[in-house]
Design an enzyme around this catalytic site. Structure first.
Site, PDB file in Angstrom:
ATOM      1  N   TRP A 180      -3.722   8.209  -9.874  1.00  0.00           N
ATOM      2  CA  TRP A 180      -3.843   7.594 -11.185  1.00  0.00           C
ATOM      3  C   TRP A 180      -5.010   7.116 -12.200  1.00  0.00           C
ATOM      4  O   TRP A 180      -5.316   7.144 -12.870  1.00  0.00           O
ATOM      5  CB  TRP A 180      -2.726   7.024 -11.585  1.00  0.00           C
ATOM      6  N   ASN A 181      -5.521   6.729 -11.374  1.00  0.00           N
ATOM      7  CA  ASN A 181      -6.951   5.701 -12.181  1.00  0.00           C
ATOM      8  C   ASN A 181      -7.875   7.166 -12.514  1.00  0.00           C
ATOM      9  O   ASN A 181      -8.361   6.563 -13.342  1.00  0.00           O
ATOM     10  CB  ASN A 181      -7.736   4.865 -10.980  1.00  0.00           C
ATOM     11  N   LYS A 229      -0.280  18.092  -5.662  1.00  0.00           N
ATOM     12  CA  LYS A 229       0.602  16.382  -6.620  1.00  0.00           C
ATOM     13  C   LYS A 229      -0.246  16.013  -7.072  1.00  0.00           C
ATOM     14  O   LYS A 229      -0.785  14.677  -6.278  1.00  0.00           O
ATOM     15  CB  LYS A 229       1.132  16.263  -5.052  1.00  0.00           C
ATOM     16  N   PRO A 230      -0.289  15.485  -8.446  1.00  0.00           N
ATOM     17  CA  PRO A 230      -0.874  14.269  -9.109  1.00  0.00           C
ATOM     18  C   PRO A 230       0.064  12.884  -8.807  1.00  0.00           C
ATOM     19  O   PRO A 230       1.184  12.945  -8.797  1.00  0.00           O
ATOM     20  CB  PRO A 230      -0.791  15.036 -10.742  1.00  0.00           C
ATOM     21  N   SER A 247      -3.732   4.703  -1.431  1.00  0.00           N
ATOM     22  CA  SER A 247      -4.082   2.989  -1.053  1.00  0.00           C
ATOM     23  C   SER A 247      -4.258   3.292   0.846  1.00  0.00           C
ATOM     24  O   SER A 247      -3.492   4.740   1.013  1.00  0.00           O
ATOM     25  CB  SER A 247      -3.545   2.008  -0.973  1.00  0.00           C
ATOM     26  N   GLU A 259      -9.040   9.431   1.143  1.00  0.00           N
ATOM     27  CA  GLU A 259      -9.942   8.471   0.435  1.00  0.00           C
ATOM     28  C   GLU A 259      -8.998   7.170  -0.183  1.00  0.00           C
ATOM     29  O   GLU A 259      -8.541   7.174  -0.335  1.00  0.00           O
ATOM     30  CB  GLU A 259     -10.854   9.614  -0.125  1.00  0.00           C
ATOM     31  N   CYS A 315     -11.832   2.321  -6.796  1.00  0.00           N
ATOM     32  CA  CYS A 315     -12.341   2.633  -5.775  1.00  0.00           C
ATOM     33  C   CYS A 315     -13.534   1.725  -5.186  1.00  0.00           C
ATOM     34  O   CYS A 315     -13.773   1.066  -3.988  1.00  0.00           O
ATOM     35  CB  CYS A 315     -11.552   3.323  -5.026  1.00  0.00           C
ATOM     36  N   GLU A 362      -8.566  -5.658  -1.624  1.00  0.00           N
ATOM     37  CA  GLU A 362      -8.628  -5.332  -2.303  1.00  0.00           C
ATOM     38  C   GLU A 362      -7.942  -5.639  -3.871  1.00  0.00           C
ATOM     39  O   GLU A 362      -6.938  -5.359  -3.752  1.00  0.00           O
ATOM     40  CB  GLU A 362      -8.497  -3.672  -3.040  1.00  0.00           C
TER      41      GLU A 362
END
Length: 505
Positions: A149-150, A173-174, A225, A246, A280, A374
């Site tokens: 989403w970022n 799939k967003p 994540s 990722e 990220c 993080e």
């Protein structure tokens, strides 16, 4: 996020839906269906049928479609940026920037797929001198992509565009926080390919993502994540589906004593605060040579004056998109301060209900959660170091290994090569993401596999090796008719080729 049941058009059966919300206001941006496993499987089946057409196009034909899509995105960039702004809360300028980068990557992948993946000759070696050897990289079929989403355009496009250019169809799939952006992207390409199912979107929550993992796609690319990445790997393992992961990062920016402090401070501030720190590959830790630490702090605090989070046009930082992240950010700030960190800007009162104001802490204990996990918020932990050796050691003292930056006039490249990460910028920050020829990805708990560049194209293919006999071999090795005389000749040849000690020049 609340799911509801709505009647499906033309039937009495209800369809479960969910709303995407503007994180700055809580207003509903759009309502989307929650795709069931049957819905996902049907999308994958359509993609597989379409893959016969898309995959059999020439590289030039696919490039023409993709470059047309690039032009459509470019002409409609304001429309897409507005939708991204509403679903993520990020300022329009930041939304536009990631779209610009994504457009450039689409163009590069389309134009270079033929050169990178097409058939090319390779040397056969003396033992197989009678063979003509070629290798090419063929499409896998259907690729699943689970996006974040970022950066709802730039990040998934690193998989989508490269998978498409390689000849695959894609089911995307967003994130449930940015479903509208994902659907917009798919709809725009569907226009270009005249309604064919080249890129489809399945919207939903975690179960929809799980269904995509177990749907039998030929490869799955995931961004998110590390914890969710492990679940994705476990689900994909059911069908031995290969994955690209990722995951997160805990990237540092290193400032040497000879660095341009104005530029280093500017980069650290942008790397840590842009997109509300929800990057990220953003900067979370800063290690500054002790000889210039005070000067660096004076510079960065001067540049941070007036920088604030808000929903108005004067604010350069937007809201925290995912509500649950607010508590994570608060915990990291509180833990660092409670363990002795100094507050240079912001602090405990910086965390609100929707927004987090810029926070800069110094002398942060290395065992605090803000240094080991993080944070994903607009915070910077800045610590002095006695040497670049110490800076590198502390930078590498993490399970993550995604990216980072180094500012130094003389030793930038030397320091960068010592950092255990997939990507590093010297005298800039995050620059590698905008270079289409460079691979993008991390090591350790930051994941594996690469998107972007030639490596990114090859990730969505398999290598096909072919040998063709040009003439009868002087020594036939692959036959039961091979005799002791031939074996002796082979032994003599291999000794001649490899038995002597050679000096590498």
């Amino acid at each position: 996020m609340t799911a509801t049941l709505e009647p499906t058009a033309g039937t009495d059966a209800p369809t479960e839906t969910f709303d995407s919300l503007n994180p700055a206001t809580g207003d509903v941006v759009g309502t989307h269906p929650i795709a069931s496993k049957a819905d996902v499987d049907a999308a994958v089946a359509r993609a597989r049928d379409t893959a016969d057409w898309w995959g059999n196009l020439s590289f030039d034909e696919r490039a023409e479609y993709l470059l047309t899509w690039r032009s459509v995105l470019t002409r409609r960039i304001a429309q897409l940026a507005e939708l991204s702004h509403r679903e993520t809360g990020k300022p329009h300028g930041d939304a536009q920037l990631e779209i610009v980068l994504a457009i450039d990557h689409i163009a590069w992948a389309a134009k270079h797929a033929k050169k990178v993946l097409g058939p090319h000759k390779v040397k056969s070696g003396l033992l197989m001198a009678n063979q003509a050897a070629t290798v090419e990289y063929r499409s896998l079929g259907v690729v699943g992509v689970i996006g974040p989403w970022n950066y709802p355009v730039f990040t998934p496009m690193g998989s989508i565009a490269y998978a498409l250019a390689a000849g695959n169809t894609v089911v995307f799939k967003p994130s449930e926080y940015t479903p509208g952006v994902g659907q917009w992207l798919a709809d725009s390409l569907t226009e270009v390919v005249h309604g064919r199912a080249v890129l489809q979107v399945v919207t939903g929550l975690g179960e929809t993502g799980n269904a995509l993992c177990t749907s039998g796609v030929d490869k799955l690319a995931f961004t998110g994540s590390g914890r969710t990445g492990k679940k994705v790997m476990a689900a994909c393992a059911e069908n031995l589906t290969p994955v690209i992961i990722e995951a997160g990062g805990k990237d540092s920016l290193i400032v040497d004593e000879d660095a341009n402090l104005t530029k280093a401070a500017e980069a650290a501030l942008w790397g840590g605060m842009s997109n509300a720190g929800q990057t990220c590959i953003g900067t979370e830790r800063v290690y500054v040579h002790e000889r210039v630490f005070d000067s660096f702090m004076t510079e960065i605090l001067s540049q941070a004056k007036g920088l604030r989070a808000g929903a108005d046009s004067g604010a350069k930082i937007g809201p925290i998109t995912m509500p649950s992240q607010i508590d994570v950010i608060r915990t990291h700030i509180d833990d660092a301060i409670d363990k002795g960190a100094h507050v240079a800007l912001g602090g405990k009162d910086a965390v609100g209900d929707r927004f987090v104001q810029p926070t800069i802490l110094t002398h942060v204990p290395e065992d605090s959660v803000g240094m080991t996990e993080e944070t994903f918020g607009p915070t910077l932990a800045i610590n002095p170091v006695a040497s670049m050796d110490e800076a590198v050691e502390l930078t590498n003292a993490t399970s993550y290994g995604l990216a980072g930056a180094v500012f130094s006039k003389k030793r930038g490249m030397e320091i960068a090569k010592r950092i255990r990460s997939g990507m590093t910028s010297v005298n800039s920050v995050i620059a590698f993401a905008g270079v289409p020829t460079l691979p993008f990805g991390g090591v350790g708990e930051s994941g594996f596999g690469r998107i972007h560049g030639p490596d990114g194209l090859k990730e969505f293919t398999y290598a096909k090796a072919i040998t063709r006999q040009k003439y009868r071999p002087p020594m036939l090795l692959t036959s039961f008719a091979r005799d002791p005389k031939t074996d002796a000749r082979v032994a003599s040849l291999i000794t001649l080729l490899h038995g002597g000690k050679k000096t590498i020049k």
